[in-house]
Design an enzyme around this catalytic site. Structure first.
Site, short mmCIF file in Angstrom:
data_model
loop_
_atom_site.label_atom_id
_atom_site.label_comp_id
_atom_site.label_asym_id
_atom_site.label_seq_id
_atom_site.Cartn_x
_atom_site.Cartn_y
_atom_site.Cartn_z
N GLY B 30 0.83 -1.21 0.00
CA GLY B 30 0.00 0.00 0.00
C GLY B 30 0.86 1.25 0.00
N GLY B 32 -0.65 4.46 -0.13
CA GLY B 32 -1.65 5.53 -0.02
C GLY B 32 -1.38 6.39 1.19
N GLY B 33 -2.42 6.66 1.95
CA GLY B 33 -2.32 7.57 3.09
C GLY B 33 -1.29 7.11 4.11
N GLY B 35 0.78 4.53 3.61
CA GLY B 35 1.98 4.10 2.88
C GLY B 35 2.98 5.22 2.65
N CYS B 180 -35.88 -6.07 -2.30
CA CYS B 180 -37.17 -5.41 -2.08
C CYS B 180 -36.99 -4.07 -1.38
CB CYS B 180 -38.11 -6.32 -1.29
SG CYS B 180 -37.54 -6.67 0.37
#
Lengths: 346, 584
Positions: B30, B32-33, B35, B180
């Site tokens: 990772g 990202g943030g 990482g 439903c």
């Protein structure tokens, strides 16, 4: 002084970049953040991290550091590189700081020391927050008190932090009257309290209290990082005649004496280790401390959530980060709603 | 002697341990943030042998915290851009950056994981965490896990046999909404948002896969809106307003009236009110909110009126029907970052809310719900990534890795909570507690048997594989045996004929109440026993459990979490909810 800003962005553009944080702290907090400028005194390990976190969040920044970039500082200052060794820390870092966020205004500030109230007031002027990275400034405890007084006068929020390989301690002064709201719940169930008030004592008062008083219930003595910070402050300010070298034995003997005089004690292994790692702070410890304190600054400026009143201590050996109270006045009984019993329980 | 740039690390670690850290082979999953912060910390403290994997590309909304990325990098690989950035922070570092999916990429086998000394997760979703957990258990490598949600976060270590694994404790499951609820009885904004996404699919995407699609071959009357909706796709740009107006009138007026007449809502607490058809048809021809010149910056924060929604949907239709978009008709998929589809969903959800007396959402709010957006900030990520490196250093110092000895993580590892406010009697913002041991009920690290209850007379083997084994239990390519006879094996074509059969009708006596199945997956090196229990479909609460499956133990047994972060899609940062409080 050089400033690094791009053209004024549209609000729509900034909303996109700040989207994930606006969803957390709201548009009003974001506006306050963007209207606020932080003065970073000393670009040491803690302030490098704080500067990154706060500039990313949208704060504008003034960085001031009297030192030159050296090889060791590349171990925490990722705004500088090997080519900038020998240059002023501010000059070497400012461009990369500004690059973090084109919507934030980043500039270099004055590095002259403050010898009196007037120069301190001039230094602080124009800033909503002042953060002193203690080991990376020339200043003594007296100079920090002057800067703090100037902050109290101008309404700026004040933070002093000292980070080492063992952990860190930080003092917060958000002023005699800090107003904030407390939010509880999430989404549709979110409620916001009426404005609350908290009173912070001055830095001079906070560092003037008996060390032994700075502990939470059931603590035998104050947390180690707090004591080490106080010892470092005394050790750094000891009369010049006694300053030979900072070797291990010197510090350990000094610390033992000072602690004993206050009926406190720390293990010699802790003191000996601290003598080696004081003034040395690996990046990951700075990251922990800079993250926690960055969040406190966001709380302080946004007026959302009760910020720590008034000491934070992080112990790298145990991984514990504690909020402490160092003040000559009794801790005000927190209004019921001010501190949610379990703020994080959904 | 280590280089001067490492002075700050060496001071605390000593030369010998520093050298271990410097040559420690670390896998970061990772970028990202968490990482970005983690990679920065690792290279600064002196880890020189790094591999980073991330499948994602950079988005503009990452820039407030993923500080290795700039606006010019939007659209590029996170792993690759991050890898380049950290080399500038420390030119000594050898970093292998891989743009790829940690779960599906065949490169990432158990043996590949064995090549590392430690694995650090910086992930944003349960599926990938679960997978890396299993690979680290199989490869016997320590895993340092972390997650954040807003102000909250946590960090902990996992090692086979020594600590609880990621799956020892229940994890939130994705909510699946009963058809439903979406088609007839929405009661929350999220139901209307899901309906709007389904409507988008019906109009511009794979229509037959939409919950709102009526199979023309099926018995019974098709819904009153079917033909009006189908007409939108075939109309011209010029006819779009008219076609959209007619479709919306059918959906929000005629169909509602028809259902009311049929008595669908006779016992309902809240009875829907049809919208006015002329308002929708006239509205479709009016000015859409997104095209107003000099629109205010917070235009997306306002709640649109019904005619404005109609106009906005017509505007999106015009865009998607235009000549240069025409070839994508029938293949559109909703994406919160695609402006047109987001505007459509916001407007349609708004209309749906109005019919059912639910407070309508603005575009901004609808985006949060539709995209499962989890708020994320730099500070929390910085804290947890710092704590992860602190744990890595402990593993080195305490001789858990890179040592002849093997100190158990049970003795030295920690589980640290990152809190927003001082918590507990110690007033902690960072709250470390001891790690739990492996849980005896865990089917992943303790090979516990998993009891699964379902209707053995109604459930096909295919559904069992897809829903129970793959979706709920996280298998990738499971082989299933009953005693000596194989039931499922993707490499045995002869077994494919079993898949459409119901469990009870399978060969060798069928899979019935009490049957023990052995499930094996070589890709993740996991073998578990599944004990099948029969529970008739009618005994399930369809609303709470539309899939009609009970997993009775382990991480998959958790009830679904139905907040507005409903985990339907997990395409955003840090969707792992942070722990709410210390378990102690």
């Amino acid at each position: 002084m050089a400033t690094f800003t791009s053209t004024k962005p549209s609000e729509e553009e900034t909303n996109k970049v700040y989207d994930r944080q606006i969803r957390l702290w709201g548009a009003d907090a974001q506006r306050r953040i963007q209207a606020s400028r932080v003065l970073f005194l000393g670009l040491g390990p803690a302030n490098v991290e704080l500067c990154k976190n706060l500039v990313l969040a949208g704060f504008s920044a003034t960085v001031a550091d009297h030192r030159k970039v050296d090889a060791a500082s590349l171990g925490y200052n990722f705004f500088a590189d090997a080519e900038s060794i020998g240059k002023g820390v501010g000059e070497a870092s400012v461009e990369n700081i500004a690059e973090l966020n084109p919507f934030a205004d980043v500039k270099i500030g004055s590095t002259s020391s403050c010898s009196d109230a007037a120069t301190a007031e001039k230094l602080v002027e124009g800033h909503g927050v002042v953060i002193v990275d203690v080991p990376c400034t020339r200043g003594s405890e007296e100079e920090r008190k002057l800067i703090n007084e100037a902050c109290r006068k101008s309404g700026a929020k004040f933070l002093a932090v000292r980070c080492s390989g063992d952990g860190a301690a930080a003092f917060l002064d958000l002023g005699a009257e800090h107003t904030y709201v407390v939010e509880t719940g999430e989404g549709a169930k979110k409620t916001t309290s009426a404005p609350q008030k908290a009173s912070y004592c001055s830095y001079a008062d906070a560092v003037g209290v008996a060390w032994d008083s700075v502990k939470n219930k059931k603590m035998a003595q104050p947390p180690t990082p707090f004591l080490l910070d106080r010892l470092d402050a005394l050790f750094a300010d000891r009369p010049t005649s006694k300053k030979r070298s900072r070797d291990e034995g010197d510090f350990v003997a000094f610390a033992r004496r000072e602690l004993a005089a206050r009926s406190l004690g720390l293990d010699d292994t802790i003191l000996a280790r601290h003598a080696r790692v004081a003034g040395k702070c690996p990046a990951h410890i700075a990251a922990v401390v800079g993250g926690v304190l960055g969040q406190e600054v966001v709380k302080a400026v946004s007026g959302r959530g009760a910020p720590t009143n008034n000491v934070f201590a992080f112990d790298a050996a145990t991984g514990s980060g504690t909020a402490l109270f160092a003040s000559p006045v009794e801790r005000a009984a927190a209004p019921k709603a001010a501190v949610p019993v379990d703020a994080i329980e959904l | 002697m280590a280089q001067p740039r490492y002075d700050h690390s060496v001071a605390g670690l000593g030369e010998a341990n520093f050298e271990k850290l410097r040559t420690c082979k670390v896998l970061v999953v990772g970028a990202g943030g968490i990482g970005c912060e983690l990679l920065k910390n690792l290279v600064l403290v002196g880890c020189e042998k790094l591999t980073v994997v991330d499948l994602d590309t950079i988005d503009v909304s990452n820039l407030n915290r993923q500080f290795l990325f700039r606006k010019k990098h939007v659209g590029k690989s996170k792993a690759e851009v991050a890898g380049e950035a950290i080399k500038r922070f420390n030119p000594n570092v050898e970093v292998e950056a891989i743009h790829g999916n940690i779960i599906t990429n065949p490169l990432f086998k158990v043996d590949w994981f064995r090549g590392f000394d430690a694995v650090i997760n910086a992930l944003d979703n349960v599926d990938a965490r679960r997978h890396v957990n299993r690979m680290c258990l199989a490869a016997d490598k320590p895993l340092i896990e972390a997650g954040t949600t807003g102000f909250l976060g946590q960090v902990f270590c996992i090692r086979k046999g020594e600590t609880a694994c990621y799956e020892c404790f229940p994890k939130p499951q994705r909510v699946v909404y009963p058809i439903c609820t979406i088609r007839s009885t929405p009661s929350q904004p999220v139901h209307c948002v899901v309906w709007a996404k389904e409507l988008f699919k019906l109009l511009f995407g794979d229509a037959s896969a939409s919950m709102l699609f009526d199979d023309p071959a099926a018995e019974g009357e098709p819904s009153s809106f079917a033909s009006a909706c189908a007409a939108v796709r075939t109309t011209s740009v010029d006819g779009a307003s008219k076609a959209v107006g007619a479709a919306l009138a059918a959906l929000c007026d005629a169909e509602v009236k028809a259902q009311l007449a049929l008595g669908t809502y006779k016992t309902a607490k809240k009875v829907p009110t049809p919208l006015s058809s002329p308002e929708l048809t006239d509205g479709a021809a009016s000015q859409p909110p997104s095209t107003i010149t000099n629109r205010p910056a917070d235009w997306d924060r306002a709640v649109w009126t019904a005619p404005q929604c109609s106009a906005e949907i017509a505007e999106v239709a015009r865009e998607l029907l235009s000549n240069d978009m025409k070839e994508r008709l029938g293949s559109w998929e909703f994406d919160k970052d695609d402006e047109a589809s987001m505007r459509f969903v916001a407007a349609a959800a708004n209309l749906r809310c109005r019919v059912f007396h639910i407070d309508p959402l603005s575009l901004y709010e609808a985006k949060g719900v539709a995209g499962n957006i989890v708020p994320a900030i730099a500070t929390t990520n910085a804290v947890v990534a710092g704590l992860q490196v602190l744990e890595l250093l402990r593993l080195v110092e305490q001789k858990c890795i890179l040592s002849e000895e093997r100190t158990s993580l049970a003795e030295v590892g920690r589980y640290t909570y990152c809190q927003r406010f001082p918590t507990g009697r110690k007033c902690e913002l960072l709250q470390p507690v001891a790690l739990e041991g492996p849980q005896p009920t865990c089917y992943v690290c303790r090979n516990a048997t998993i009891p699964v209850a379902l209707d053995t007379n109604e459930t096909t083997l295919q559904t069992f594989v897809d829903v129970v084994l793959k979706k709920k239990l996280g298998f990738i390519d499971p082989a299933v045996d009953k005693g000596n006879s194989g039931l499922v094996d993707s490499e045995d074509e002869g077994l494919a004929r079993n898949l459409p059969l119901t469990l009870a009708k399978l060969p060798a006596g069928g899979v019935v109440n009490g049957t023990l199945l052995c499930v094996n997956d070589f890709q993740i090196d996991l073998e578990v026993n599944v004990e099948v229990r029969h529970k008739a479909n009618k005994d399930f609460d369809e609303k709470a459990n539309p899939e009609r499956v009970d997993i009775l133990t382990g991480a998959a047994a958790a009830p679904a979490v139905a907040t507005h972060h409903d985990f339907i899609s997990q395409n955003d940062e840090n969707s792992e909810p942070a722990a709410k409080k210390a378990r102690h």
